[in-house]
Design a protein around this motif. Structure first.
Motif, PDB file in Angstrom:
ATOM      1  N   LEU A   1     -54.299  42.141   4.015  1.00  0.00           N
ATOM      2  CA  LEU A   1     -53.331  41.784   2.863  1.00  0.00           C
ATOM      3  C   LEU A   1     -52.048  42.076   3.170  1.00  0.00           C
ATOM      4  O   LEU A   1     -51.622  43.318   3.425  1.00  0.00           O
ATOM      5  CB  LEU A   1     -53.778  42.442   1.523  1.00  0.00           C
ATOM      6  CG  LEU A   1     -52.807  42.221   0.266  1.00  0.00           C
ATOM      7  CD1 LEU A   1     -52.590  40.750   0.067  1.00  0.00           C
ATOM      8  CD2 LEU A   1     -53.265  42.921  -0.843  1.00  0.00           C
ATOM      9  N   VAL A   2     -51.279  41.083   3.226  1.00  0.00           N
ATOM     10  CA  VAL A   2     -49.692  41.125   3.615  1.00  0.00           C
ATOM     11  C   VAL A   2     -48.830  41.053   2.598  1.00  0.00           C
ATOM     12  O   VAL A   2     -48.917  39.853   1.930  1.00  0.00           O
ATOM     13  CB  VAL A   2     -49.429  40.310   4.891  1.00  0.00           C
ATOM     14  CG1 VAL A   2     -47.918  40.511   4.962  1.00  0.00           C
ATOM     15  CG2 VAL A   2     -50.113  40.282   6.004  1.00  0.00           C
ATOM     16  N   ASP A   3     -48.086  42.000   2.058  1.00  0.00           N
ATOM     17  CA  ASP A   3     -47.311  41.840   0.948  1.00  0.00           C
ATOM     18  C   ASP A   3     -45.788  42.744   1.616  1.00  0.00           C
ATOM     19  O   ASP A   3     -45.626  43.651   1.818  1.00  0.00           O
ATOM     20  CB  ASP A   3     -47.851  42.659  -0.120  1.00  0.00           C
ATOM     21  CG  ASP A   3     -47.345  42.258  -1.441  1.00  0.00           C
ATOM     22  OD1 ASP A   3     -46.150  41.503  -1.500  1.00  0.00           O
ATOM     23  OD2 ASP A   3     -47.632  42.668  -2.619  1.00  0.00           O
TER      24      ASP A   3
ATOM     25  N   GLN B   1     -63.117  47.035   2.185  1.00  0.00           N
ATOM     26  CA  GLN B   1     -62.365  47.471   3.458  1.00  0.00           C
ATOM     27  C   GLN B   1     -61.294  46.483   3.576  1.00  0.00           C
ATOM     28  O   GLN B   1     -61.252  45.431   4.257  1.00  0.00           O
ATOM     29  CB  GLN B   1     -63.305  47.468   4.651  1.00  0.00           C
ATOM     30  CG  GLN B   1     -62.775  47.950   5.867  1.00  0.00           C
ATOM     31  CD  GLN B   1     -63.917  47.857   7.118  1.00  0.00           C
ATOM     32  OE1 GLN B   1     -64.982  47.438   6.982  1.00  0.00           O
ATOM     33  NE2 GLN B   1     -63.208  48.401   8.210  1.00  0.00           N
ATOM     34  N   VAL B   2     -60.122  46.871   3.112  1.00  0.00           N
ATOM     35  CA  VAL B   2     -58.756  46.426   3.090  1.00  0.00           C
ATOM     36  C   VAL B   2     -57.930  47.042   3.884  1.00  0.00           C
ATOM     37  O   VAL B   2     -57.688  48.003   3.795  1.00  0.00           O
ATOM     38  CB  VAL B   2     -58.440  45.894   1.662  1.00  0.00           C
ATOM     39  CG1 VAL B   2     -57.097  45.218   1.683  1.00  0.00           C
ATOM     40  CG2 VAL B   2     -59.585  45.427   1.053  1.00  0.00           C
ATOM     41  N   THR B   3     -56.999  46.388   4.757  1.00  0.00           N
ATOM     42  CA  THR B   3     -55.795  46.782   5.346  1.00  0.00           C
ATOM     43  C   THR B   3     -54.810  46.165   4.762  1.00  0.00           C
ATOM     44  O   THR B   3     -54.622  44.826   4.832  1.00  0.00           O
ATOM     45  CB  THR B   3     -55.768  46.318   6.971  1.00  0.00           C
ATOM     46  OG1 THR B   3     -56.782  47.457   7.467  1.00  0.00           O
ATOM     47  CG2 THR B   3     -54.554  46.937   7.494  1.00  0.00           C
ATOM     48  N   TYR B   4     -53.879  46.774   4.266  1.00  0.00           N
ATOM     49  CA  TYR B   4     -52.853  46.508   3.455  1.00  0.00           C
ATOM     50  C   TYR B   4     -51.469  46.770   4.344  1.00  0.00           C
ATOM     51  O   TYR B   4     -51.228  47.796   4.633  1.00  0.00           O
ATOM     52  CB  TYR B   4     -52.454  47.176   2.192  1.00  0.00           C
ATOM     53  CG  TYR B   4     -51.394  46.983   1.210  1.00  0.00           C
ATOM     54  CD1 TYR B   4     -51.731  46.068  -0.099  1.00  0.00           C
ATOM     55  CD2 TYR B   4     -50.278  47.348   1.315  1.00  0.00           C
ATOM     56  CE1 TYR B   4     -50.656  45.767  -0.752  1.00  0.00           C
ATOM     57  CE2 TYR B   4     -49.111  46.909   0.553  1.00  0.00           C
ATOM     58  CZ  TYR B   4     -49.544  46.064  -0.479  1.00  0.00           C
ATOM     59  OH  TYR B   4     -48.370  45.885  -1.282  1.00  0.00           O
TER      60      TYR B   4
ATOM     61  N   ILE C   1     -54.781  37.439   3.640  1.00  0.00           N
ATOM     62  CA  ILE C   1     -54.207  37.112   2.030  1.00  0.00           C
ATOM     63  C   ILE C   1     -52.746  37.341   2.493  1.00  0.00           C
ATOM     64  O   ILE C   1     -52.402  38.513   2.791  1.00  0.00           O
ATOM     65  CB  ILE C   1     -54.586  37.881   0.968  1.00  0.00           C
ATOM     66  CG1 ILE C   1     -56.156  37.442   1.017  1.00  0.00           C
ATOM     67  CG2 ILE C   1     -53.873  37.427  -0.431  1.00  0.00           C
ATOM     68  CD1 ILE C   1     -56.758  38.483   0.163  1.00  0.00           C
ATOM     69  N   MET C   2     -51.762  36.366   2.297  1.00  0.00           N
ATOM     70  CA  MET C   2     -50.143  36.770   2.582  1.00  0.00           C
ATOM     71  C   MET C   2     -49.652  36.315   1.207  1.00  0.00           C
ATOM     72  O   MET C   2     -49.773  35.428   0.523  1.00  0.00           O
ATOM     73  CB  MET C   2     -49.815  35.840   3.457  1.00  0.00           C
ATOM     74  CG  MET C   2     -50.569  36.012   4.789  1.00  0.00           C
ATOM     75  SD  MET C   2     -50.294  34.810   6.129  1.00  0.00           S
ATOM     76  CE  MET C   2     -51.168  33.381   5.385  1.00  0.00           C
ATOM     77  N   VAL C   3     -48.603  37.613   0.831  1.00  0.00           N
ATOM     78  CA  VAL C   3     -48.158  37.099  -0.609  1.00  0.00           C
ATOM     79  C   VAL C   3     -46.643  36.839  -0.091  1.00  0.00           C
ATOM     80  O   VAL C   3     -45.902  37.512   0.820  1.00  0.00           O
ATOM     81  CB  VAL C   3     -48.071  38.547  -1.227  1.00  0.00           C
ATOM     82  CG1 VAL C   3     -47.207  38.728  -2.554  1.00  0.00           C
ATOM     83  CG2 VAL C   3     -49.471  39.021  -1.932  1.00  0.00           C
ATOM     84  N   SER C   4     -45.933  36.219  -0.908  1.00  0.00           N
ATOM     85  CA  SER C   4     -44.714  35.920  -0.455  1.00  0.00           C
ATOM     86  C   SER C   4     -43.760  35.491  -1.857  1.00  0.00           C
ATOM     87  O   SER C   4     -44.495  34.805  -2.693  1.00  0.00           O
ATOM     88  CB  SER C   4     -44.509  34.696   0.421  1.00  0.00           C
ATOM     89  OG  SER C   4     -43.370  34.736   1.064  1.00  0.00           O
ATOM     90  N   ASN C   5     -42.594  35.414  -1.906  1.00  0.00           N
ATOM     91  CA  ASN C   5     -41.670  34.953  -3.192  1.00  0.00           C
ATOM     92  C   ASN C   5     -41.419  33.586  -2.842  1.00  0.00           C
ATOM     93  O   ASN C   5     -40.972  33.267  -1.792  1.00  0.00           O
ATOM     94  CB  ASN C   5     -40.366  35.734  -3.246  1.00  0.00           C
ATOM     95  CG  ASN C   5     -40.564  36.975  -3.724  1.00  0.00           C
ATOM     96  OD1 ASN C   5     -40.950  37.394  -4.833  1.00  0.00           O
ATOM     97  ND2 ASN C   5     -40.411  38.085  -2.803  1.00  0.00           N
ATOM     98  N   GLU C   6     -41.687  32.891  -3.932  1.00  0.00           N
ATOM     99  CA  GLU C   6     -41.168  31.329  -3.774  1.00  0.00           C
ATOM    100  C   GLU C   6     -39.748  31.436  -4.436  1.00  0.00           C
ATOM    101  O   GLU C   6     -39.568  31.595  -5.655  1.00  0.00           O
ATOM    102  CB  GLU C   6     -42.028  30.517  -4.820  1.00  0.00           C
ATOM    103  CG  GLU C   6     -41.671  29.008  -4.705  1.00  0.00           C
ATOM    104  CD  GLU C   6     -41.539  28.344  -3.287  1.00  0.00           C
ATOM    105  OE1 GLU C   6     -40.439  27.997  -2.996  1.00  0.00           O
ATOM    106  OE2 GLU C   6     -42.376  28.251  -2.815  1.00  0.00           O
ATOM    107  N   THR C   7     -38.687  31.082  -3.534  1.00  0.00           N
ATOM    108  CA  THR C   7     -37.412  31.347  -3.986  1.00  0.00           C
ATOM    109  C   THR C   7     -36.629  29.946  -4.022  1.00  0.00           C
ATOM    110  O   THR C   7     -35.506  29.937  -4.521  1.00  0.00           O
ATOM    111  CB  THR C   7     -36.814  31.803  -2.707  1.00  0.00           C
ATOM    112  OG1 THR C   7     -36.707  31.273  -1.569  1.00  0.00           O
ATOM    113  CG2 THR C   7     -37.359  33.332  -2.754  1.00  0.00           C
TER     114      THR C   7
END
Length: 168
Positions: free
Chosen positions: A79-81, A27-30, A118-124
């Motif tokens: 999940l945040v992307d 049960q995931v909310t994206y 869970i949070m996704v992010s670009n390492e810049t």
């Protein structure tokens, strides 16, 4: 559990985060933050939609991320992307008050969240300082946000070539 998954473009960070989410619950909310500003980004969004588990609830929210997180609190996992696309959307609005308000609301929502996030992010920030003012501002904002989030997350991982490096 709060997790921050960092990585470069095409590092495998989204796939890693999706696998992590599935390992916690079905049960995931994206929450997707991307906006199709050009045909290349539209194609990326299309591929991400196709790759995503069809049973997940998907919310597309380019600006009001805090509200989207609060609205998803009945899920088992959020999940945040992705955070850097969200920051880009805010910076392109050229509204300092909006930027500061949304970042502050987001950080409060992360702190208040009682389910797996869970949070996704670009390492810049692993290269040279960018020449352009907007690019420098973006890198500064992303870097500071990542530092603050790392302080409140239980888990922080850097994904390189599809491989996770546990930072915390």
């Amino acid at each position: 559990m709060k997790a921050l998954v960092l990585g470069g473009v095409k590092s495998g960070k989204s796939r890693y985060a999706e696998t992590l989410a599935t390992s916690i619950s079905g049960q995931v909310t994206y929450i997707a933050t991307a906006t199709p500003l050009d045909s290349g980004m539209a194609e990326r969004i299309r591929r991400h939609r196709e790759d995503r588990d069809s049973s997940w609830c998907t919310v597309e929210e380019p600006l009001q991320l805090a509200q989207a997180i609060r609205n998803a609190a009945s899920s088992d996992v959020i999940l945040v992307d992705c955070l850097t696309l969200w920051l880009t959307n805010l910076l392109l609005k050229e509204d300092e008050a909006l930027l500061h308000q949304e970042v502050s609301l987001f950080e409060d929502a992360v702190s208040d969240c009682r389910i797996s996030l869970i949070m996704v992010s670009n390492e810049t920030n692993m290269g040279i300082v960018p020449l352009g003012e907007l690019s420098r501002r973006f890198c500064d904002e992303a870097g500071m946000l990542h530092q603050r989030l790392a302080g409140v997350c239980d888990r922080v991982e850097l994904i390189v070539a599809g491989l996770p490096l546990k930072l915390k």
